[in-house]
Design an enzyme around this catalytic site. Structure first.
Site, PDB file in Angstrom:
ATOM      1  N   ASP A   1      56.131 -30.344 -45.351  1.00 47.75           N
ATOM      2  CA  ASP A   1      57.379 -29.674 -45.656  1.00 47.75           C
ATOM      3  C   ASP A   1      58.397 -30.755 -45.977  1.00 47.75           C
ATOM      4  O   ASP A   1      58.299 -31.877 -45.474  1.00 47.75           O
ATOM      5  CB  ASP A   1      57.812 -28.838 -44.453  1.00 47.75           C
ATOM      6  CG  ASP A   1      58.974 -27.918 -44.777  1.00 47.75           C
ATOM      7  OD1 ASP A   1      59.532 -27.333 -43.851  1.00 47.75           O
ATOM      8  OD2 ASP A   1      59.317 -27.785 -45.973  1.00 47.75           O
TER       9      ASP A   1
ATOM     10  N   ASP B   1      52.278 -20.445 -42.855  1.00 49.33           N
ATOM     11  CA  ASP B   1      52.399 -21.417 -41.770  1.00 49.33           C
ATOM     12  C   ASP B   1      53.392 -20.882 -40.755  1.00 49.33           C
ATOM     13  O   ASP B   1      54.321 -20.160 -41.126  1.00 49.33           O
ATOM     14  CB  ASP B   1      52.893 -22.771 -42.275  1.00 49.33           C
ATOM     15  CG  ASP B   1      54.418 -22.854 -42.351  1.00 49.33           C
ATOM     16  OD1 ASP B   1      54.968 -22.327 -43.331  1.00 49.33           O
ATOM     17  OD2 ASP B   1      55.043 -23.382 -41.414  1.00 49.33           O
TER      18      ASP B   1
ATOM     19  N   CYS C   1      35.202 -13.619 -29.184  1.00 48.72           N
ATOM     20  CA  CYS C   1      35.855 -14.798 -29.768  1.00 48.72           C
ATOM     21  C   CYS C   1      35.029 -16.045 -29.446  1.00 48.72           C
ATOM     22  O   CYS C   1      34.568 -16.217 -28.316  1.00 48.72           O
ATOM     23  CB  CYS C   1      37.269 -14.945 -29.194  1.00 48.72           C
ATOM     24  SG  CYS C   1      38.144 -16.417 -29.787  1.00 48.72           S
TER      25      CYS C   1
ATOM     26  N   CYS D   1      36.056 -19.220 -29.679  1.00 51.57           N
ATOM     27  CA  CYS D   1      36.842 -20.417 -29.377  1.00 51.57           C
ATOM     28  C   CYS D   1      36.426 -20.950 -28.015  1.00 51.57           C
ATOM     29  O   CYS D   1      35.878 -20.212 -27.179  1.00 51.57           O
ATOM     30  CB  CYS D   1      38.331 -20.124 -29.425  1.00 51.57           C
ATOM     31  SG  CYS D   1      39.029 -19.401 -27.927  1.00 51.57           S
TER      32      CYS D   1
ATOM     33  N   CYS E   1      37.658 -18.935 -24.888  1.00 50.49           N
ATOM     34  CA  CYS E   1      36.956 -17.681 -24.597  1.00 50.49           C
ATOM     35  C   CYS E   1      35.503 -17.915 -24.197  1.00 50.49           C
ATOM     36  O   CYS E   1      34.948 -17.142 -23.421  1.00 50.49           O
ATOM     37  CB  CYS E   1      37.035 -16.745 -25.800  1.00 50.49           C
ATOM     38  SG  CYS E   1      38.714 -16.106 -26.087  1.00 50.49           S
TER      39      CYS E   1
ATOM     40  N   HIS F   1      42.909 -21.023 -28.753  1.00 49.09           N
ATOM     41  CA  HIS F   1      42.535 -19.624 -28.985  1.00 49.09           C
ATOM     42  C   HIS F   1      43.403 -19.010 -30.080  1.00 49.09           C
ATOM     43  O   HIS F   1      42.882 -18.355 -30.989  1.00 49.09           O
ATOM     44  CB  HIS F   1      42.665 -18.811 -27.701  1.00 49.09           C
ATOM     45  CG  HIS F   1      42.541 -17.334 -27.964  1.00 49.09           C
ATOM     46  ND1 HIS F   1      41.327 -16.706 -28.143  1.00 49.09           N
ATOM     47  CD2 HIS F   1      43.488 -16.385 -28.153  1.00 49.09           C
ATOM     48  CE1 HIS F   1      41.531 -15.432 -28.422  1.00 49.09           C
ATOM     49  NE2 HIS F   1      42.831 -15.198 -28.423  1.00 49.09           N
TER      50      HIS F   1
END
Lengths: 411, 374
Positions: A112, A286, A324, A326, A329, A354
């Site tokens: 940015d 974003d 999930c 991740c 999890c 997560h």
């Protein structure tokens, strides 16, 4: 997941002799009205869009290593020029070969320009035609940043996509100041383009402004499209405006922006918003919300936000989200994270992981549903679950998706 | 103990500080120090876990296959245990503040957690405690040990007594004598030794250790050194017959933004032969310190190199001093993550080397060789 004749399409493109490869190629594989499933090819590899881009403001992801980001399948993330210009500085980053090498990230980066941070984080922010004068929050020195300076630093950082410095005002600003900002952003864009020294490997995205004023937006769109950038950003939203104004402004922009260029909606990252705006034709998103809210113990689930600090979570022996993949999890229950949050930082890292994974997978699944011709089904299922507790889908969503030719069944 | 020396890494509720499961992969952490105070307010949850689910405690904390070591005192947390005139318990620091914790509650918690090793509940006397306070602490520790041995005899938990008394040899002997009865219990394994964090007078430490060992001379007991687990103490203790060490130093250093910079671990065979194989003497440790780097550093491009040039840890293989310093200056949590990985890896190298040298019967030679680099 099967890409719909993806590689066939790419093979069929003929490259002219002596033509330098462009730093960005955008190939739309499938559409559902405004929504597109695409491949964005950048200097550091391919990105499947729509995509959520995690935000690593100062060259780090708040407790999540870049290797963990890679493990999640992230191919494009953000860093911020405003902060990196101060620490470690553009000069140092240039000496070490750019931000990719500095942080050891092999995939893509978007920086940015720093415009938003200047006006939101700094004291004494004053804007004139030359640039922005502000007080550095780090050492209180008075800084003056011109478009040329922002582009120079972004050239030094070496991101794959860089943003034009824009004149940032509050979304809800009306009247002369909004018009001034919108028109000045266009003038600054020309200075950004002139100052940009790495056109061969860095893509400069202009930022459409105009607040929620359709006329100003139209003017900004016309001006920016004339400049023929490799991609475009939609700025100046997600600043407290009414949701109807929000979606209509997004729709206005995506309707006009070139179909063969990616569209990046800045600062938007709530799950519902990214789903709706993907349906309206946005390709990139974003937002810091995913990791920021994680640090307060809030996790994303298909059924809305889960506040892990709540006492009733103490004896829930399920993962944050069933199915999930991740590491939070796969390794822990809600109960354990509930107790750990109060004691050790690593709990916040896990919830961040997560939430990031949730958004990355949400976008991949939405994208696949476009390819499979099942976007309507996907969006309906998503909204039904997300608003199950509330019992009603907000009207602005139904209207926005109706515009996108995605009929929604109210709960 | 399955392997010696045993490094028992401190955790918070079973989670290593700063390390997600992903970041642990590069480290071979096989032990967990579990502090009772972390679980006090979770008793109802742990009971429900046991009765209503088929998730084991180890699965719950994601530490299956690890050696769990449960204790009441955790050096990483200041003043986690305080004395109490009540003879049935102590005051333990929990999330909700200091709570009275009886030995019965401690043993009940041990049943729920089912560690391989349980250090019996003990009262930590103040550093400048008077004789009366030390005597009470010693008597209570002995009483708690007996109760744990009796109450947990139907489990597979191996129980260690807790020897307090600071570095005062008289009090160490008193504490040891009061717990001597334990050698007749089949579930008794040895002692965790407290008070060795104080100061750096190695002679005092040697004296304090040797009086305890002399009380139990002839008995096949194991000793664990409680405390920070700094490298010099580990070298000293291992040479003098201590089998295990509580370790928090890598995490503490990382929290303090320090990277451990130990000297080389690998000696050539002929380099060791010049050194004596006798037990290390206290004077050989005087003024010996392990090097470290404080962050942030004065950043320069030349620092765009690993923390240690040939270090194989994940942090050094993927990142540089310059980047870590940047993270520290920006107050980014990833700094502690990377420093923890680096620091813990050094401990893994040390443990591996000590085991190798023990197998080769060259421990003391190697320790002397290592110390002479400092």
């Amino acid at each position: 997941m099967q890409e719909l004749e993806e590689y066939e399409i790419i093979k069929q493109k003929k490259i002219k002799l002596n033509e330098k490869p462009r730093p960005l190629e955008f190939t739309v594989l499938a559409t559902h009205n405004f929504a597109r499933a695409s491949i964005l090819k950048l200097p550091h590899g391919e990105v499947k869009t729509p995509v959520y881009m995690p935000v690593g403001t100062k060259g780090a992801m708040k407790g999540v290593t870049y290797q963990e980001m890679d493990d999640m399948g992230c191919k494009l993330l953000l860093a911020n020029t405003y902060h990196l210009a101060y620490k470690p500085s553009g000069d140092l980053l240039e000496k070490v070969g750019g931000l990719h090498k500095f942080v050891n990230w092999k995939h893509n980066i978007l920086t940015d320009s720093g415009g938003f941070q200047m006006v939101s984080l700094s004291q004494l922010s004053e804007v004139n035609e030359d640039g922005v004068t502000f007080e550095s929050p780090y050492d209180k020195t008075i800084m003056h940043l011109r478009p040329e300076d922002s582009i120079h630093t972004q050239n030094q950082i070496g991101a794959d996509i860089i943003m034009a410095l824009d004149d940032v005002v509050r979304t809800t600003t009306v009247g002369p100041r909004m018009q001034e900002a919108s028109e000045r952003t266009t003038r600054w864009l020309d200075r950004d383009i002139a100052a940009h020294k790495r056109k061969e490997d860095q893509n400069l995205f202009p930022i459409v402004q105009g607040g929620i004023d359709p006329k100003l937006r139209e003017q900004s769109l016309d001006d920016l499209i004339q400049r023929e950038a490799n991609g475009y950003a939609i700025g100046g939203l997600a600043g407290g405006e009414d949701k109807v104004d929000f979606w209509k402004t997004v729709a206005q922009c995506t309707a006009k922006l070139p179909n063969d260029k990616p569209r990046y909606l800045m600062g938007v990252g709530y799950p519902v918003d990214v789903v709706v705006c993907s349906c309206l034709g946005v390709d990139m998103f974003d937002c810091v919300f995913s990791t920021r809210t994680a640090r307060f113990g809030t996790a994303f689930t298909d059924y809305g936000f889960l506040k892990l600090k709540n006492s009733e979570i103490a004896n829930v022996f399920q993962p944050i989200q069933q199915g999930c993949q991740c590491q939070a999890c796969k390794s822990y229950t809600q109960s354990y994270l509930h107790y750990l949050i109060a004691k050790e930082q690593v709990a916040c890292h896990l919830i961040s992981i997560h939430n990031l994974n949730y958004l990355i997978q949400l976008m991949l699944n939405l994208r696949q549903s476009i390819i499979d011709g099942k976007l309507i089904e996907f969006v309906n299922q998503f909204l039904k679950k997300w608003y199950q507790k509330e019992g009603q889908i907000p009207q602005w969503i139904i209207e926005a998706l109706d515009y996108a030719k995605i009929p929604i069944q109210q709960i | 103990m399955k392997k010696s020396p045993l490094f028992i890494y401190t955790t918070r509720m079973g989670s290593y500080y700063h390390l997600t499961p992903f970041n642990q992969q590069a480290l071979n952490l096989d032990t967990c120090l579990l502090s009772a105070g972390d679980f006090i307010q979770m008793e109802n949850t742990l009971k429900k876990l046991q009765s209503e689910t088929n998730i084991s405690f180890r699965q719950y904390i994601n530490q299956e296959g690890k050696i769990l070591y449960m204790t009441s005192i955790d050096s990483y947390k200041m003043k986690c245990v305080e004395g109490l005139s009540n003879l049935d318990g102590v005051k333990i620091t929990s999330l909700e503040g200091k709570k009275i914790f009886t030995n019965q509650q401690y043993n009940n918690l041990a049943r729920l957690i089912n560690p391989e090793i349980l250090v019996s509940l003990t009262e930590l006397p103040e550093i400048q405690a008077g004789n009366k306070s030390l005597k009470r602490s010693s008597q209570k520790s002995a009483r708690f040990l007996k109760e744990s041995l009796d109450q947990l005899k139907d489990t597979n938990i191996g129980i260690f007594g807790a020897i307090q008394g600071g570095l005062e040899t008289d009090f160490k002997i008193m504490a040891a004598e009061e717990q001597k009865f334990a050698v007749d219990y089949p579930n008794f394994r040895g002692f965790t030794l407290y008070g060795f964090n104080q100061g750096s007078n190695w002679q005092q430490k040697e004296d304090a250790l040797s009086v305890v060992q002399s009380v139990f001379d002839g008995y096949n007991l194991q000793y664990i050194l409680a405390g920070y687990g700094d490298i010099i103490s580990i070298l000293w203790g291992f040479s003098l017959g201590i089998d295990g060490f509580e370790v928090e130093e890598p995490f503490r250093y990382a929290s303090d933004l320090k990277a451990l910079l130990p000297p080389k671990f690998d000696a050539k065979k002929d380099e060791l032969e010049q050194f004596s194989g006798d037990q290390i003497n206290f004077y050989e440790l005087q003024d010996k310190k392990i090097g470290y780097m404080n962050f942030p550093i004065n950043s320069d491009v030349k620092d765009n190199v690993p923390l240690i040039s040939d270090c194989k840890c994940f942090a050094c293989q993927n990142h540089t001093k310059l980047y870590i310093s940047h993270l520290v200056e920006c107050k980014e949590m990833n700094a502690q993550v990377l420093l923890t990985i680096h620091n813990t890896y050094q401990y893994q190298l040390l443990q591996s080397k000590l085991q190798e040298m023990q197998n080769q019967k060259q421990v003391n030679q190697w320790i002397r060789w290592f110390l002479q680099q400092l």
